[in-house]
Enzyme design. Structure first.
Site: not given
Lengths: 146, 496
Positions: B305, B454
């Site tokens: 998540c 990222c």
């Protein structure tokens, strides 16, 4: 014990206060206390803190003092409930008796493990000097000190 | 510590016998403070081992602690704000209470007891659970079953939050919570057990406060540890039902395997962006998670998540379905999800169901099972791989920061999505989402050095490995992603 049935009976256990780790803790006297609960007295008990304070203060320098508490589970098991465990304090011996209108049927003794935060059952037996009777208040119970 | 002549401003606190072994046998301690609460707060600050016995996790004096100031019950004075003068004696007295379990087990009930039938629930409980008692499928017997049940919730995040909330409200007698994390601000979008003021607190502590507030009948046991092969058995053993609310494959396989080995129903839930899955695994009645997925996916193939994002309400729906399944298992009612996998798509608002069969070749629960014990799950899931020659090199944020300020800085590529770039990005970086990186190979290969980043490091590592396979050399990726950069280099940068 039978007198209070079907409500819970409760009281104090007295014995030597200076008991070292792992040694049997003799209970030399059991003294009844008033159940201070006003609701659900058949499944709940509460002992007056003021009374505990008074007893502790009186026994401050005495070798024999308050070392635990007993209470009954009317028509219930002779072992600790989750509520018993949740509200327990370290060091004390907790003796729990299963009673019905015929008397005491079963019992179990516990002490709270500080490291685990849960009850640990302790060996509990009636010593030869006192016969098993319907009212354990007059008997001697033994369990390990801690 | 014992004294008859205390210094000014210092009270004498009498420690009950019960707690003396925690303070080296001391019967009295001198503690400074202007009020009862101040004295107790100072006492637990000096003697932290007393804290759990005297204060709630929220810092209030426990209702099971009674205090007497100079032999007067403070409830008759000004309670915890009662002023304390130097030399006053403050006695701590344990409140002693308890009671029988709600279920009556004696078969030999007395005539007297039968003449006055009791519900076995207190008046408060009859009121609290009245909507359950009205249901023939629950009723008094069912409610007693719930009050006697023990459920372990592994993970108190998106799934564990709603699940534990409903279990506590329903009166499940004992709930265990396993989570080693602390509450982060980014949790609050979906983890309704926590408030803004809980940020930074251990999750299990904040959860316990909240759940005890919802229902004081419930015993909450907390395990602020990572579930491992070593501790799983002792943590799972006392519980009747296990809720899998984990967010990683290593723990998910561990929970499954432990539930198969020790015969516990495992209420499975998982979420990904807008989609959720729910099932109920019990190898005695049907398939286990390994029958469905014998092998974990390659590491980083399925982002968490934290990497992929999730619609806040999705874990609420899935976690609530898990709670419903757990209650059905305890009550022995309805048609639990054994052997069925429920898929939920929040965008399409669709529920679909698949029938699952026991895998005859399952190494864990099949007839020729070969695995009889727990294994090393991080290794099984490839999370602790042996270093491989094609493993892209990682660089930590501090070293990257210095390199970027040097005369020969690397080309910095952000492989996240444009929505994430809009929130934060590193100065001088270019945005090339990971899925489109192959389209820009020439541009990347022309540079002497390339660093990819990222959010937390998973996607950039995977993209860097792909670039290496395409022949791009000198590709590194930022270890821990922009999250680690925010922590270690630029705390002022917004986070998500």
């Amino acid at each position: 014990m039978r007198g209070e049935y079907p409500e819970e009976a409760c009281g104090y256990l007295f014995g030597p206060r200076a008991i070292s780790e792992g040694v049997a803790r003799p209970i030399v006297e059991a003294r009844p206390a008033e159940n201070e609960e006003t609701e659900g007295r058949d499944i709940r008990y509460r002992i007056s803190s003021a009374e505990i304070y008074r007893i502790e203060a009186e026994a401050e320098d005495q070798p024999i003092g308050l070392v635990g508490f007993y209470h009954s589970h009317p028509d219930g098991p002779g072992r600790a409930s989750r509520r018993d465990e949740r509200l327990a304090w370290p060091w004390y011996t907790y003796l729990i008796l299963s009673v019905d209108d015929g008397g005491v049927r079963d019992w179990g003794a516990y002490t709270l493990s500080v490291s685990r935060g849960s009850f640990v059952p302790i060996d509990c037996r009636v010593s030869p000097e006192g016969p098993v009777g319907p009212d354990p208040g007059r008997d001697r119970f033994e369990g390990p000190g801690r | 510590m014992t004294t008859s002549d205390p210094p000014a401003g210092v009270a004498i606190v009498e420690i009950p016998l019960s707690l003396r072994s925690l303070v080296g046998g001391a019967a009295r301690l001198e503690v400074a403070g202007a009020t009862v609460k101040e004295v107790i707060d100072r006492l637990v600050a000096e003697r932290p081992e007393l804290r759990r016995w005297l204060l709630t996790p929220g810092g209030q004096i426990r209702s099971s602690v009674h205090l007497f100031l100079n032999e007067e019950d403070i409830r008759n004075l000004s309670r915890e704000s009662t002023p304390v003068r130097p030399g006053d004696v403050l006695a701590i007295v344990p409140a002693i209470a308890g009671g029988a379990p709600k279920r009556r087990i004696s078969a030999n009930r007395s005539r007297r007891a039968r003449a006055a039938p009791r519900a076995g629930l207190t008046a408060e409980q009859l009121e609290r659970y009245s909507r359950h008692l009205l249901l023939p499928e629950v009723g008094l017997d069912g409610q007693r079953r719930l009050l006697d049940a023990r459920v372990l919730v592994i993970g108190t995040g998106g799934l564990g939050s709603p699940c534990a909330t409903y279990l506590a409200a329903a009166g499940v007698g004992e709930i265990g919570l396993v989570d080693f994390d602390r509450v982060e601000r980014s949790n609050l979008q979906r983890q309704l057990l926590f408030s803004t003021s809980d940020v930074g607190r251990p999750k299990v502590e904040a959860a316990r406060d909240r759940l005890e507030g919802i229902n004081p009948d419930v015993i909450i046991r907390t395990y602020a540890v990572r579930l491992t092969s070593k501790n799983a058995r002792s943590i799972l053993a006392p519980y009747d039902v296990v809720i899998d609310g984990t967010d990683n494959f290593a723990t998910r396989y561990l929970v499954n395997d432990a539930c198969v080995l020790w015969e516990k129903p495992n209420v499975y839930g998982s979420i990904y962006r807008f989609e959720g899955q729910v099932s109920l695994f019990d190898a005695r009645r049907g398939p286990c998670y390994r029958c469905l997925y014998p092998e974990p996916p390659p590491p980083d193939a399925v982002p968490s998540c934290a990497e992929a994002g999730v619609l806040g309400v999705l874990p609420g729906i899935v976690g609530t379905l898990q709670a419903a399944e757990a209650l059905k298992v305890i009550l022995g009612r309805g048609r639990p999800l054994y052997g069925r996998l429920l898929l939920f798509d929040a965008l399409a608002l669709e529920f679909r169901e698949f029938r699952l069969r026991k895998n005859p070749n399952c190494v864990l629960c099949g007839p020729r099972a070969t695995q009889r014990r727990l294994i090393d799950y991080p290794a099984f899931c490839g999370e602790t791989p042996t270093p491989r020659s094609d493993e892209p090199e990682a660089i930590d944020p501090v070293r990257l920061s210095a390199w970027l300020r040097s005369e020969d800085p690397p080309l910095l590529i952000d492989v996240r999505e444009p929505t994430e770039w809009a929130i934060n990005h590193l100065p001088g970086a270019r945005l090339i989402p990971g899925s489109r990186i192959e389209e820009r190979l020439q541009e990347l290969a022309a540079h002497r050095s390339v660093v990819l980043y990222c959010k937390t490091g998973g996607r950039s590592r995977e993209a860097a490995a792909r670039l290496q396979r395409w022949g791009v050399r000198r590709v590194r990726h930022l270890k821990g992603g922009i999250d680690a950069w925010c922590r270690e280099v630029d705390p002022a940068m917004p986070r998500y």
